[in-house]
Scaffold this motif. Structure first.
Motif, PDB file in Angstrom:
ATOM      1  N   GLY A 173       0.873  -1.226   0.046  1.00 55.75           N
ATOM      2  CA  GLY A 173      -0.166  -0.130   0.027  1.00 55.75           C
ATOM      3  C   GLY A 173       0.722   1.269   0.078  1.00 55.75           C
ATOM      4  N   VAL A 174       1.563   1.332   0.926  1.00 48.83           N
ATOM      5  CA  VAL A 174       2.885   2.379   0.945  1.00 48.83           C
ATOM      6  C   VAL A 174       3.529   2.640  -0.571  1.00 48.83           C
ATOM      7  CG1 VAL A 174       4.976   3.243   1.698  1.00 48.83           C
ATOM      8  CG2 VAL A 174       3.285   2.134   3.255  1.00 48.83           C
ATOM      9  N   PHE A 175       3.749   1.412  -1.037  1.00 49.38           N
ATOM     10  CA  PHE A 175       4.535   1.574  -2.538  1.00 49.38           C
ATOM     11  C   PHE A 175       3.673   2.087  -3.372  1.00 49.38           C
ATOM     12  CE2 PHE A 175       7.414  -2.195  -1.257  1.00 49.38           C
ATOM     13  CZ  PHE A 175       8.451  -1.121  -0.893  1.00 49.38           C
ATOM     14  N   MET A 176       2.460   1.792  -3.277  1.00 46.19           N
ATOM     15  CA  MET A 176       1.398   2.235  -4.569  1.00 46.19           C
ATOM     16  C   MET A 176       1.096   3.838  -4.287  1.00 46.19           C
ATOM     17  SD  MET A 176      -1.332  -0.800  -4.575  1.00 46.19           S
ATOM     18  CE  MET A 176      -2.357  -0.209  -6.005  1.00 46.19           C
ATOM     19  N   GLY A 224       1.388   6.647 -12.741  1.00 49.39           N
ATOM     20  CA  GLY A 224       0.269   6.094 -13.345  1.00 49.39           C
ATOM     21  C   GLY A 224       0.215   5.893 -14.857  1.00 49.39           C
ATOM     22  N   SER A 225       0.883   6.789 -15.580  1.00 44.57           N
ATOM     23  CA  SER A 225       0.883   6.878 -16.952  1.00 44.57           C
ATOM     24  C   SER A 225       2.131   5.834 -17.333  1.00 44.57           C
ATOM     25  CB  SER A 225       1.222   8.054 -17.618  1.00 44.57           C
ATOM     26  OG  SER A 225       2.483   8.699 -17.000  1.00 44.57           O
ATOM     27  N   ILE A 226       3.242   5.793 -16.619  1.00 40.02           N
ATOM     28  CA  ILE A 226       4.474   4.949 -16.726  1.00 40.02           C
ATOM     29  C   ILE A 226       3.901   3.342 -16.814  1.00 40.02           C
ATOM     30  CG2 ILE A 226       6.749   4.154 -16.029  1.00 40.02           C
ATOM     31  CD1 ILE A 226       7.043   7.188 -15.034  1.00 40.02           C
ATOM     32  N   ILE A 227       2.992   3.057 -15.825  1.00 39.81           N
ATOM     33  CA  ILE A 227       2.868   1.589 -15.501  1.00 39.81           C
ATOM     34  C   ILE A 227       1.939   1.199 -17.059  1.00 39.81           C
ATOM     35  CG2 ILE A 227       1.488  -0.006 -14.330  1.00 39.81           C
ATOM     36  CD1 ILE A 227       2.046   1.282 -11.822  1.00 39.81           C
ATOM     37  N   ARG A 228       1.356   1.966 -17.641  1.00 44.52           N
ATOM     38  CA  ARG A 228       0.847   1.539 -18.906  1.00 44.52           C
ATOM     39  C   ARG A 228       1.957   0.929 -19.873  1.00 44.52           C
ATOM     40  NH1 ARG A 228      -2.456   6.786 -20.680  1.00 44.52           N
ATOM     41  NH2 ARG A 228      -0.696   7.426 -20.323  1.00 44.52           N
ATOM     42  N   TYR A 229       3.320   1.290 -19.783  1.00 45.37           N
ATOM     43  CA  TYR A 229       4.210   0.794 -20.706  1.00 45.37           C
ATOM     44  C   TYR A 229       4.670  -0.469 -20.402  1.00 45.37           C
ATOM     45  CZ  TYR A 229       4.095   5.664 -22.047  1.00 45.37           C
ATOM     46  OH  TYR A 229       3.451   6.917 -22.284  1.00 45.37           O
ATOM     47  N   ILE A 230       4.093  -1.315 -19.539  1.00 44.48           N
ATOM     48  CA  ILE A 230       4.412  -2.562 -19.195  1.00 44.48           C
ATOM     49  C   ILE A 230       4.184  -3.384 -20.525  1.00 44.48           C
ATOM     50  CG2 ILE A 230       3.954  -4.746 -17.961  1.00 44.48           C
ATOM     51  CD1 ILE A 230       5.354  -2.425 -16.339  1.00 44.48           C
ATOM     52  N   PRO A 231       4.942  -4.184 -21.190  1.00 41.01           N
ATOM     53  CA  PRO A 231       4.706  -4.920 -22.318  1.00 41.01           C
ATOM     54  C   PRO A 231       3.385  -5.872 -22.313  1.00 41.01           C
ATOM     55  CG  PRO A 231       6.829  -4.928 -21.950  1.00 41.01           C
ATOM     56  CD  PRO A 231       6.470  -4.329 -20.555  1.00 41.01           C
ATOM     57  N   THR A 243       5.493  -6.998  -5.610  1.00 40.40           N
ATOM     58  CA  THR A 243       5.038  -7.800  -6.567  1.00 40.40           C
ATOM     59  C   THR A 243       3.492  -7.217  -6.405  1.00 40.40           C
ATOM     60  OG1 THR A 243       6.600  -9.442  -6.625  1.00 40.40           O
ATOM     61  CG2 THR A 243       4.444 -10.020  -7.626  1.00 40.40           C
ATOM     62  N   ILE A 244       3.001  -7.386  -5.008  1.00 43.65           N
ATOM     63  CA  ILE A 244       1.549  -6.949  -4.804  1.00 43.65           C
ATOM     64  C   ILE A 244       1.455  -5.590  -5.357  1.00 43.65           C
ATOM     65  CG2 ILE A 244       0.055  -6.591  -3.047  1.00 43.65           C
ATOM     66  CD1 ILE A 244       1.330  -8.818  -1.533  1.00 43.65           C
ATOM     67  N   ALA A 245       2.230  -4.551  -5.160  1.00 42.77           N
ATOM     68  CA  ALA A 245       1.856  -3.253  -5.209  1.00 42.77           C
ATOM     69  C   ALA A 245       1.807  -3.285  -7.109  1.00 42.77           C
ATOM     70  CB  ALA A 245       3.061  -2.291  -4.877  1.00 42.77           C
ATOM     71  N   PHE A 246       2.957  -3.937  -7.857  1.00 41.89           N
ATOM     72  CA  PHE A 246       3.157  -3.985  -9.135  1.00 41.89           C
ATOM     73  C   PHE A 246       1.786  -4.490  -9.733  1.00 41.89           C
ATOM     74  CE2 PHE A 246       4.289  -6.118 -13.019  1.00 41.89           C
ATOM     75  CZ  PHE A 246       4.959  -5.054 -13.793  1.00 41.89           C
ATOM     76  N   ALA A 273      -1.317  -5.127  -8.521  1.00 45.72           N
ATOM     77  CA  ALA A 273      -2.450  -4.338  -7.928  1.00 45.72           C
ATOM     78  C   ALA A 273      -2.598  -2.987  -8.877  1.00 45.72           C
ATOM     79  CB  ALA A 273      -2.509  -3.970  -6.502  1.00 45.72           C
ATOM     80  N   SER A 274      -1.400  -2.106  -9.028  1.00 45.34           N
ATOM     81  CA  SER A 274      -1.262  -1.261 -10.121  1.00 45.34           C
ATOM     82  C   SER A 274      -1.702  -1.315 -11.417  1.00 45.34           C
ATOM     83  CB  SER A 274       0.134  -0.444  -9.936  1.00 45.34           C
ATOM     84  OG  SER A 274       0.438  -0.181  -8.410  1.00 45.34           O
ATOM     85  N   ILE A 275      -1.143  -2.385 -12.081  1.00 41.28           N
ATOM     86  CA  ILE A 275      -1.639  -2.786 -13.514  1.00 41.28           C
ATOM     87  C   ILE A 275      -3.060  -3.139 -13.516  1.00 41.28           C
ATOM     88  CG2 ILE A 275      -1.209  -4.506 -15.098  1.00 41.28           C
ATOM     89  CD1 ILE A 275       1.733  -4.564 -14.459  1.00 41.28           C
ATOM     90  N   GLU A 276      -3.537  -3.928 -12.697  1.00 43.99           N
ATOM     91  CA  GLU A 276      -4.747  -4.669 -12.790  1.00 43.99           C
ATOM     92  C   GLU A 276      -5.759  -3.378 -12.616  1.00 43.99           C
ATOM     93  OE1 GLU A 276      -7.376  -8.268 -11.356  1.00 43.99           O
ATOM     94  OE2 GLU A 276      -5.521  -8.285 -10.545  1.00 43.99           O
ATOM     95  N   SER A 277      -5.628  -2.766 -11.613  1.00 47.95           N
ATOM     96  CA  SER A 277      -6.678  -1.313 -11.218  1.00 47.95           C
ATOM     97  C   SER A 277      -6.495  -0.566 -12.455  1.00 47.95           C
ATOM     98  CB  SER A 277      -6.235  -0.852 -10.008  1.00 47.95           C
ATOM     99  OG  SER A 277      -4.691  -0.132  -9.820  1.00 47.95           O
TER     100      SER A 277
END
Length: 562
Positions: free
Chosen positions: A106-109, A118-125, A258-261, A263-267
């Protein structure tokens, strides 16, 4: 930066927040709560915690995600993607370790949101997200075989292949009553939408299967047989009773990230899907901060990791939800159900929950996307299969790490291959043939200097560390009789420090061989690097040309006058 959608709608007195819409949101929230009820229980059990933990997560995290989130219609709660991670953390660090890891996530997120990731995570292949999602689906499917078939196995191995070896070895312990109830539940879940799309088939399956098992006293394992009495209380856990130390925190950083990563992608994926359905735009960084707060809230009340749930969010939109009120109602209605009907949950057959999760696994598998990607480029297929296999055989942490490294390496190789360096000197003979500049005192023999005394290299593509070796091949063609080296850089959009070092080495070699070095058409970004580094001062600004024709004519004139 942190602007929850609900607060904006209220403060601006948005016309969409009217009595009619609020009514629709309340109805939609109740329907989504009914959908989330069996899923939350099943996902909690599959994660290795008590059934009520799944509902606590849906209530606490679901409320906070809607109340503070950056999406109008996002529905939060436990999802199938976290089952394997949560189960692994509990197996290694216990339930207290999961609490700490979820709070850390939660802290990481929150930090992700504050740093505007928020926009950078969208670049995950895409091959990576498809690979690990499909891998999670396969692993989730494999965890439900024992309960669905009623196999008598005391301790199911955690490793994928050992788990299936155990299933096959104990297939003779299969329980026909359990399989029958499980298959009935599965058929109801699959076929019920053809009868009624409002009430979820999973809930109907639980009600019918529970009634049959109880009425006929069938020898089928139930939640009560497995967990005993189920609590309906939601209380703060005593964080002071949890041992927290630097070594523990250090060991929990990988699973927390991993949880933060995930959760961020899925949300954010869920929010993007919702945007397309309602024609609005979510606030990605606000959503990440809200998801972080929600995970911390879930953990301190004894819940598990949560994120935006695509299926439940889509159901909310389809049932008329258009504001965060629907998500808040969903959480509050789940709390009401939990307080009234939780004692009856102990009668639910485990095989019915297994059937629900088998359907969840199938929907998660994205097999159509997986199949489509297999017809993509070799590099995409490699990343897809590598991520998928590592997720199934090892775990999600290793899969994401190696998948990202492989994707970056293959991308660098593709980019390096796209950078071409060609000797194009002979292409410019016509410039001298057609030139009738009276100031150029040159004869026809000067044309023959192109390709020998005058070398012209046309560079196409980005100049970076991956293409440095290809670029430095120019050095191998420099001869003692070469008097001019012209580098045409019109098609070089950018360059990095490694490319700058390569240019310095070329210049050093030219000085040694007494070869004049010209540059043509250098773009803004490379020119800025050359200027800031002092390279232009070393070479001389007079050796930079806007057009290659001017450079070739200048070099030809000087050669002919030698």
């Amino acid at each position: 930066m942190f602007r929850p959608k609900l607060f904006t709608l209220i403060s601006t007195k948005n016309p969409s927040l009217n009595k009619n819409q609020i009514t629709k949101d309340i109805v939609s929230g109740i329907i989504v709560a009914i959908i989330a009820l069996p899923l939350s229980i099943a996902l909690g059990i599959a994660s290795g915690v008590e059934p009520e933990k799944g509902l606590i997560t849906a209530v606490i995290a679901g409320f906070l995600i809607s109340f503070l989130g950056g999406s109008r219609v996002q529905i939060g709660g436990p999802t199938g993607a976290f089952v394997i991670i949560v189960y692994g953390v509990i197996a290694q660090f216990g339930i207290e370790g999961l609490t700490i890891a979820t709070i850390m996530a939660g802290v990481f997120m929150i930090l992700f949101g504050l740093m505007q990731f928020g926009s950078i995570i969208r670049y995950i292949p895409y091959p990576i997200t498809t690979g690990f999602t499909s891998g999670i689906a396969v692993v989730l499917f494999s965890t439900q075989v024992k309960d669905f078939l009623g196999l008598e196995i005391v301790n199911v191995p955690s490793e994928f292949f050992e788990k299936w070896h155990s299933y096959i070895s104990n297939i003779h312990t299969l329980s026909l009553p359990t399989v029958s109830v499980g298959l009935l539940s599965l058929l109801i879940i699959v076929l019920w939408p053809k009868i009624n799309k409002t009430i979820p088939g999973s809930l109907i399956a639980l009600v019918i299967s529970t009634g049959i098992v109880a009425a006929f006293n069938l020898p089928v394992l139930t939640i009560g047989d497995h967990f005993g009495e189920i609590s309906s209380k939601i209380t703060l856990i005593d964080l002071t009773a949890i041992e927290i130390s630097i070594p523990i925190i250090r060991n929990l950083i990988p699973p927390a990230l991993t949880i933060a990563f995930l959760a961020s992608i899925e949300s954010l994926l869920s929010a993007v899907v919702a945007d397309g359905m309602i024609g609005k735009k979510h606030r990605s960084n606000t959503e990440l901060i809200a998801q972080g707060i929600a995970n911390i809230g879930s953990a301190v009340f004894g819940g598990i990791p949560a994120t935006g749930a695509i299926a439940r969010t889509a159901a909310n939109v389809k049932n008329g939800g258009r504001t965060p009120i629907a998500g808040i109602v969903h959480a509050l209605f789940l709390l009401l159900i939990m307080q009234i009907f939780m004692p009856l949950a102990k009668l639910i057959p485990m095989t019915s929950l297994g059937a629900i999760l088998l359907v969840v696994a199938y929907n998660m598998s994205e097999w159509r996307s997986f199949k489509g990607l297999l017809r993509s480029t070799k590099s995409d297929v490699t990343v897809l299969l590598l991520t998928f296999i590592l997720t199934v055989v090892f775990d999600l942490i290793i899969a994401i790490q190696i998948g990202m490294l492989a994707a970056m390496f293959l991308f660098i190789r593709r980019m390096a291959d796209s950078t071409q360096v060609a000797n194009t000197a002979l292409m410019y003979k016509n410039i001298l043939d057609d030139e009738h500049d009276e100031n150029m005192e040159t004869d026809s023999t000067s044309h023959d200097y192109l390709g020998s005394k005058i070398l012209v290299y046309d560079i196409n593509g980005p100049l970076f560390f991956g293409a440095a070796n290809t670029f430095l091949d120019i050095l191998n063609e420099l001869k003692t009789h070469t008097e001019f080296l012209i580098l045409k850089m019109n098609n070089v959009p950018n360059m990095d420090a490694t490319a700058l070092d390569a240019l310095k080495r070329i210049h050093k070699r030219c000085v040694k061989e007494k070869t004049a070095l010209y540059y043509c058409g250098v773009n803004e970004q490379p020119l800025k690097i050359l200027r800031v580094s002092g390279y232009i001062d070393d070479v001389g600004e007079y050796n930079f040309f806007d057009d290659v024709k001017d450079a070739v004519k200048s070099a030809a004139l000087k050669v002919s006058n030698l």
